[in-house]
Enzyme design. Structure first.
Site, mmCIF file in Angstrom:
data_model
loop_
_atom_site.group_PDB
_atom_site.id
_atom_site.type_symbol
_atom_site.label_atom_id
_atom_site.label_comp_id
_atom_site.label_asym_id
_atom_site.label_seq_id
_atom_site.Cartn_x
_atom_site.Cartn_y
_atom_site.Cartn_z
ATOM 1 N N LYS A 144 0.102 -7.655 7.680
ATOM 2 C CA LYS A 144 0.887 -8.316 9.015
ATOM 3 C C LYS A 144 -0.158 -8.014 10.179
ATOM 4 O O LYS A 144 -0.187 -6.684 10.350
ATOM 5 C CB LYS A 144 2.346 -7.627 9.028
ATOM 6 C CG LYS A 144 3.027 -8.104 10.364
ATOM 7 C CD LYS A 144 3.316 -9.514 10.492
ATOM 8 C CE LYS A 144 4.069 -9.744 11.708
ATOM 9 N NZ LYS A 144 3.515 -9.746 12.889
ATOM 10 N N GLY A 201 2.226 3.857 13.238
ATOM 11 C CA GLY A 201 2.694 3.155 14.323
ATOM 12 C C GLY A 201 3.951 4.310 15.195
ATOM 13 O O GLY A 201 3.582 5.548 14.717
ATOM 14 N N SER A 202 4.722 3.863 15.725
ATOM 15 C CA SER A 202 5.652 4.585 16.482
ATOM 16 C C SER A 202 6.829 4.792 15.645
ATOM 17 O O SER A 202 7.019 4.409 14.489
ATOM 18 C CB SER A 202 6.361 3.648 17.560
ATOM 19 O OG SER A 202 6.810 2.777 16.964
ATOM 20 N N GLY A 205 9.363 1.958 15.383
ATOM 21 C CA GLY A 205 8.973 1.046 14.680
ATOM 22 C C GLY A 205 8.991 1.550 12.910
ATOM 23 O O GLY A 205 9.531 0.642 12.087
ATOM 24 N N GLY A 206 8.610 2.694 12.826
ATOM 25 C CA GLY A 206 8.627 3.368 11.288
ATOM 26 C C GLY A 206 9.993 3.346 10.920
ATOM 27 O O GLY A 206 10.424 2.896 9.813
ATOM 28 N N GLU A 225 3.789 6.595 8.811
ATOM 29 C CA GLU A 225 3.294 7.652 9.624
ATOM 30 C C GLU A 225 3.450 7.224 11.157
ATOM 31 O O GLU A 225 3.243 6.199 11.709
ATOM 32 C CB GLU A 225 1.581 7.628 9.528
ATOM 33 C CG GLU A 225 0.937 8.935 10.242
ATOM 34 C CD GLU A 225 -0.290 8.641 10.672
ATOM 35 O OE1 GLU A 225 -0.436 8.492 11.759
ATOM 36 O OE2 GLU A 225 -1.258 8.345 10.005
ATOM 37 N N CYS A 262 -3.571 9.695 16.116
ATOM 38 C CA CYS A 262 -2.272 10.308 15.732
ATOM 39 C C CYS A 262 -2.460 11.792 15.492
ATOM 40 O O CYS A 262 -1.628 12.698 15.328
ATOM 41 C CB CYS A 262 -1.930 9.841 14.533
ATOM 42 S SG CYS A 262 -3.245 9.680 13.183
ATOM 43 N N GLU A 351 6.272 12.876 21.816
ATOM 44 C CA GLU A 351 4.886 12.511 21.660
ATOM 45 C C GLU A 351 4.477 11.773 23.194
ATOM 46 O O GLU A 351 5.159 10.715 23.289
ATOM 47 C CB GLU A 351 4.386 11.725 20.552
ATOM 48 C CG GLU A 351 3.002 11.426 20.326
ATOM 49 C CD GLU A 351 2.631 10.510 19.204
ATOM 50 O OE1 GLU A 351 1.310 10.570 19.006
ATOM 51 O OE2 GLU A 351 3.242 9.971 18.635
#
Length: 484
Positions: A144, A201-202, A205-206, A225, A262, A351
């Site tokens: 994606k 990602g965030s 989102g995760g 992650e 990250c 974060e």
């Protein structure tokens, strides 16, 4: 096999990926490795267009992009080497003391959906480690596209398709979906023929994808992650001896890549005393001298500026120092808060994606330990310490081991090496499954499952489980390790 975001065509698209998975499962592991070498060579052959396009889309300097391209090629070749070796098959044979002849090895799960990351347009995106490790495991990939670098991603996708054609493999091994539709991504994760997901990602989102994967009629693993504060714990004896050098190292790591890693060290724990005050002065001087680059894209810059505005409005947070800032470049900045305020204000524990650090000042090691105990899981935690510091603080060390995936003794956490021993995955909420890594050959384990064969005739078994071991892989036979 590229698809513009189109919900109505996804069933056909995923069906093709199922065919691609079946194709990979029929390949010998040596042929699958050869396919991966071919993909690596096609990426290597990409020229100036790739680098210039990525630079235009991400604001990353050419030197960084050339290094990341080399890392991406290395990942494909290393994972191919490991695939060919058969070591991740974990072949097991028990036909001695038991009543039955039982043999086991690992096979690929099925089609894997990979979501690209914004901050690594090569190494964590179209042809990144998730794609390489899934194909190494014998799984087809549905990628994606990330909206931060679509043209870069399509150049990489073409290299993969060209490699598939050169090898003689079907396009169904790798599928590419363009566009920024969240609905398409969510529908893919929910699709019954998708068997695993990789995401970088965030947290928001995760977790959204993780919940979809967990709540399907057939739950699937979503290896997400989702970010980390990556605390650095500077212990007293080390600070006394290394204030100036440590300040240079910390600010260099904090501002590397404009803080968009990250593993960016967003927290620094100190025992408040005269030496910590001197260290803060060195940090202030380093910040005043440092220069930062553009952020990856306007959306990340907007989010960073908003986070800094919130911190500036937080009465508990005091600015230690910052770099110069203007409308073009963000400011690198370090704040200080007390341990009590850090624990009480949950906003300080979120974060900030960018070159921002928070010093948490503790009155004692005991308070430091109590404060760190309140933290969630992290990708990394670093001790800036002497051996004496470590030996004098064993309970703190043991606490921290349960908080992270990678524990550093001095140095800084930025810089993730693609090696077997790397653990790039941490305790929740930094990632959804702390048992796995997204970097290094063990990343392929995410997309494998074991299957046992009981009392099968030898000549009908997979070749890796037959008595002759003609493909010469490492196996455990009747509790004994047998090397090829």
């Amino acid at each position: 096999m590229m698809l513009q975001s189109n919900i109505t065509e996804l069933d056909t698209f995923v069906a093709n990926a199922v065919d691609g998975h079946k194709y990979l499962q029929k390949l010998s592991r040596h042929d699958r490795a050869e396919l991966m070498y071919t993909i690596a060579s096609h990426i290597e052959a990409l020229g100036e267009e790739l680098i210039l396009t990525a630079q235009e889309e991400t604001n990353l300097p050419q030197a960084r992009l050339n290094g990341e391209k080399a890392r991406t090629i290395h990942q494909w070749r290393l994972y191919a080497d490991v695939t060919a070796s058969g070591v991740l098959l974990d072949a097991r044979i028990d036909n001695g003391e038991g009543k039955n002849d039982i043999r086991k090895y690992n096979v690929g799960l099925g089609p894997v959906v990979v979501f690209g990351a914004s901050n690594f347009p090569f190494a964590f995106s179209t042809a990144g480690g998730d794609t390489a490790s899934a194909i190494g495991a014998g799984c087809s990939v549905i990628y994606k596209e990330h909206s931060a670098h679509p043209r870069t991603s399509r150049i990489m996708a073409k290299a993969i398709y060209d490699a598939l054609q050169a090898f003689g493999a079907p396009n169904s091994v790798f599928g590419y979906i363009s566009g920024s539709s969240h609905e398409v991504g969510q529908t893919l994760v929910a699709h019954p023929n998708v068997k695993a997901v990789a995401f970088t990602g965030s947290y928001q989102g995760g977790m959204a994808l993780f919940k979809i994967g967990a709540n399907r009629p057939e739950p699937i693993p979503v290896f997400a992650e989702m970010g980390s504060l990556n605390p650095v714990i500077a212990l007293p004896a080390y600070v006394i001896a290394n204030k100036e050098n440590f300040a240079k190292e910390y600010i260099a790591s904090l501002t590397l890549g404009c803080g968009q890693f990250c593993t960016n060290p967003g927290l620094l724990f100190l025992v408040k005393n005269e030496d910590s005050e001197h260290l803060k002065q060195f940090l202030k001087e380093e910040l005043a001298a440092v220069s930062v680059n553009h952020m990856l894209h306007a959306g990340i810059r907007k989010s960073y500026d908003a986070a800094i505005q919130l911190l500036n409005a937080t009465k508990e947070a005091t600015v230690v120092g910052q770099s110069s800032a203007d409308s073009e470049f963000p400011s690198a900045i370090v704040y200080t808060v007390s341990a009590e305020d850090f624990v009480a204000n949950k906003q300080l524990q979120e974060e900030v994606f960018g070159p921002c650090g928070i010093i948490v000042e503790c009155d004692s090691i005991n308070q430091m330990e109590e404060t760190i105990a309140t933290l969630g899981g992290q990708l990394t935690i670093t001790f800036a310490a002497t051996k004496d510091d470590v030996q004098a603080n064993s309970s703190l060390i043991e606490l921290v081991k349960d908080k992270c995936g990678r524990l550093l003794f001095n140095g800084m956490p930025t810089g993730v090496e693609v090696v077997y021993a790397m653990q790039h995955g941490g305790i929740f909420p930094s990632s959804t499954d702390s048992r796995f890594t997204s970097v290094g050959p063990d990343a392929m384990k995410r997309f494998l499952r074991p299957i046992s064969f009981q009392n099968w005739p030898d000549d009908l078994l997979p070749v890796e489980l037959q008595n002759a071991n003609s493909t010469q892989i490492e196996r455990i036979e009747n509790n004994k390790r047998i090397l090829p």
